[in-house]
Design an enzyme around this catalytic site. Structure first.
Site, PDB file in Angstrom:
ATOM      1  N   ASP A 293      42.261  43.114  42.234  1.00 32.27           N
ATOM      2  CA  ASP A 293      41.780  44.490  42.314  1.00 32.27           C
ATOM      3  C   ASP A 293      41.085  44.649  43.654  1.00 32.27           C
ATOM      4  OD1 ASP A 293      41.151  47.097  41.564  1.00 32.27           O
ATOM      5  OD2 ASP A 293      39.469  46.533  40.287  1.00 32.27           O
ATOM      6  N   HIS A 294      40.799  45.887  44.001  1.00 30.00           N
ATOM      7  CA  HIS A 294      39.944  46.186  45.152  1.00 30.00           C
ATOM      8  C   HIS A 294      38.566  46.588  44.651  1.00 30.00           C
ATOM      9  CE1 HIS A 294      43.734  47.275  47.648  1.00 30.00           C
ATOM     10  NE2 HIS A 294      43.326  46.057  47.964  1.00 30.00           N
ATOM     11  N   TYR A 467      39.842  50.759  41.229  1.00 31.60           N
ATOM     12  CA  TYR A 467      40.841  51.062  40.201  1.00 31.60           C
ATOM     13  C   TYR A 467      42.259  50.739  40.661  1.00 31.60           C
ATOM     14  CZ  TYR A 467      36.763  53.769  38.691  1.00 31.60           C
ATOM     15  OH  TYR A 467      35.488  54.179  38.356  1.00 31.60           O
ATOM     16  N   HIS A 468      42.421  49.525  41.231  1.00 34.68           N
ATOM     17  CA  HIS A 468      43.719  49.081  41.720  1.00 34.68           C
ATOM     18  C   HIS A 468      44.126  47.737  41.098  1.00 34.68           C
ATOM     19  CE1 HIS A 468      42.655  51.434  45.670  1.00 34.68           C
ATOM     20  NE2 HIS A 468      42.974  52.238  44.672  1.00 34.68           N
ATOM     21  N   PRO A 469      44.059  47.592  39.779  1.00 34.95           N
ATOM     22  CA  PRO A 469      44.449  46.307  39.186  1.00 34.95           C
ATOM     23  C   PRO A 469      45.946  46.058  39.345  1.00 34.95           C
ATOM     24  CG  PRO A 469      44.147  47.946  37.468  1.00 34.95           C
ATOM     25  CD  PRO A 469      43.692  48.588  38.749  1.00 34.95           C
TER      26      PRO A 469
END
Length: 552
Positions: A293-294, A467-469
């Site tokens: 994630d980020h 919110y980049h899983p």
């Protein structure tokens, strides 16, 4: 209802696949647990903070307590609605850097280098800003996904770009074109004043073809006949039933739910499946692993002039903006307000950008709570290529139970050094002459936060997911035990089953993941149909000529 293809998940990749598969004449059934995306909270770009905080549209996932972030549980929104996360995201459009995809190919995702994926990015786009700079030759002109830019009429957007230039960084007219590195305008999936989600771009046109159908149901597991996937067990209207696919089944249910479904279907780490009494169909240790994630923090500055969006952060102004948008699809409501961006390198020897900036002319959180000090602005920043890895695992064999999500954020020591660098470089940017007329003082972290220990404490308390899983069903070669799917998306060890969403990413890409996820759907549709891939591109991206010895 049976079909040639069953797609589980009407999100970014699923909608794109439904469109392309339907156009071939095949019958397609899309299973989506969420409901309609109609209504202003989703369709009005400026209302983006609402849908991701509404149980109606969001699965509501949370991480397990994160040991390196003081035991905090971080939210992990995923779209539970037609359009998936493209219907609740921030509408920021980033392809990623060319070298991200070359790394995919080197990691075993054959045919997914930048030369291979660029033609699909072009195919999916209709780009609307060729008259205002940028790289038209690198962009698409007639694809389903409209990509635009906001008006950038607040002086703070230009101040951010000018400050980057004054600090010695590159300027780029088009970070999605030849040159990602630098400061410039940010792009958004907004068209005619509306959120241009994957549902608007792909699914609705696909449904008009007559052979693409969407049903609202909860996918419980993939039904196997030996080693072959033949159907999907779903629950709808309180009844459990099996929907059958004549050709193939594709999981496009997100980097959280796709590995969950594989494990519920007997595909995953054998010991973990046995713990929950699930018969093993294929022992694939990598299912659920490689979770990435980020993380980001907001650096917030108090403004010395009342020019920020804070003047609209009241019920009367919001009502006026909403009414104008409902009547005209114009005005403040027609932009996500992320209209300037930057991609920079953290230090000499880093070949391509590893820090991203979203600039916003208000000091506010994702949940819509504004800074108590009133007028302000902020930069969202964080490292792009964390070395930390986590895992999605089953809580039980009950499909109704949420999975366990352990990101293991900040578990690698390099993460802390990279985050400190992000904060110090951002402070330097805000200290440039371009911001002098607008800066009052630093709100967050605050001028008293200076030492490594103080900055680390701030990160531990305030870092949030962007919110980049991704990465939990990663692509690789068949002899790679940790790979879950091959380069055509086929689940290794079984037949008739593929995965196509952000879970197949070998490594997270630079920037927001909606664009790359749609690209995966586009490309995977060609694999499903047995088509030759689009001809590879010969375009070479810009790399800083002195990257080995200079940071900017």
């Amino acid at each position: 209802m049976d079909a040639d293809f069953i797609i589980v998940g009407a999100g970014s990749a699923g909608c794109a696949m439904a469109y392309r598969l339907g156009a071939s004449g095949a019958s397609v059934l899309v299973i989506e647990h969420g409901g309609t995306d109609a209504g202003p909270f989703i369709q009005m770009p400026a209302a983006l903070s609402y849908p991701m905080n509404m149980k109606r549209y969001d699965w509501g996932f949370q991480s397990e307590p994160e040991p390196h972030l003081g035991g905090r549980k971080l939210v992990c929104p995923r779209g539970k609605v037609i359009g998936g996360s493209s219907s609740i995201n921030g509408m920021v459009y980033v392809r990623g850097h060319a070298m991200d995809y070359d790394h995919w190919a080197e990691a075993g995702a054959d045919g997914w280098g930048y030369a291979d994926v660029l033609p699909y990015f072009k195919r999916m786009e209709t780009w609307h800003d060729g008259d205002h700079g940028g790289d038209p030759d690198w962009r698409g002109t007639d694809g389903p996904l409209h990509v635009s830019r906001g008006p950038r009429d607040n002086p703070l957007f230009d101040a951010f770009v000018q400050a980057g230039k004054q600090a010695g960084y590159e300027v780029t007219d088009d970070y999605n074109g030849e040159k990602q590195e630098g400061f410039g305008p940010m792009e958004q999936t907004v068209w005619n004043g509306r959120r241009w989600s994957a549902a608007n771009a792909y699914l609705r046109p696909a449904q008009k073809q007559g052979n693409v159908h969407v049903i609202r149901a909860l996918a419980r597991r993939v039904v196997m006949d030996g080693k072959r996937a033949v159907g999907v067990e779903v629950k709808r209207g309180g009844k459990v039933e099996v929907l059958r696919a004549g050709r193939e089944i594709v999981l496009a249910a997100s980097s959280i739910n796709s590995p969950k479904l594989l494990m519920l279907s007997g595909i995953g780490p054998a010991a973990h499946l046995a713990e929950h009494g699930i018969d093993v169909v294929a022992d694939r240790p990598g299912v659920g692993g490689n979770l990435q994630d980020h993380l980001e923090v907001y650096l917030q500055m108090a403004a010395s002039q009342p020019i920020t969006l804070y003047k609209h952060w009241n019920l009367v102004s919001k009502a006026v903006i909403g009414a104008q948008w409902l009547l005209t699809k114009r005005g403040m409501g027609a932009s996500n307000q992320f209209e300037s961006a930057a991609f920079i390198r953290s230090k000499p020897g880093v070949q391509y950008p590893d820090i991203q900036y979203h600039f916003l002319p208000i000091a506010v959180r994702y949940d819509g709570k504004a800074a108590a000090e009133g007028h302000g602005f902020q930069a969202h920043t964080g490292p792009m290529r964390s070395k930390s890895r986590g895992r999605v695992s089953l809580a039980s064999a009950d499909p109704a139970d949420e999975p366990k999500i352990a990101f293991n954020y900040m578990s690698h020591p390099d993460d802390w050094e990279e985050f400190r660098t992000c904060i110090r470089l951002t402070r330097e940017i805000f200290a440039q002459e371009a911001f002098a007329p607008f800066v009052k003082h630093e709100i967050q972290p605050g001028a008293d936060v200076q030492s490594d220990a103080e900055i680390d404490a701030f990160i531990g308390e305030h870092a949030e997911s962007a919110y980049h899983p991704c990465g939990t069903c990663r692509m690789g070669r068949a002899d790679d035990r940790d790979a879950v799917v091959d380069s055509h998306g086929r689940v290794i060890g079984v037949e008739g089953l593929r995965v196509a969403d952000s879970s197949i990413f070998p490594r997270i890409t630079n920037g927001n993941l909606n664009g790359p996820s749609i690209m995966v759907g586009e490309k995977m549709a060609d694999h499903l149909l047995g088509l030759d891939p689009l001809p590879a591109s010969n375009d070479q991206p810009w790399i800083h000529p002195n990257w080995q010895v200079t940071q900017r």
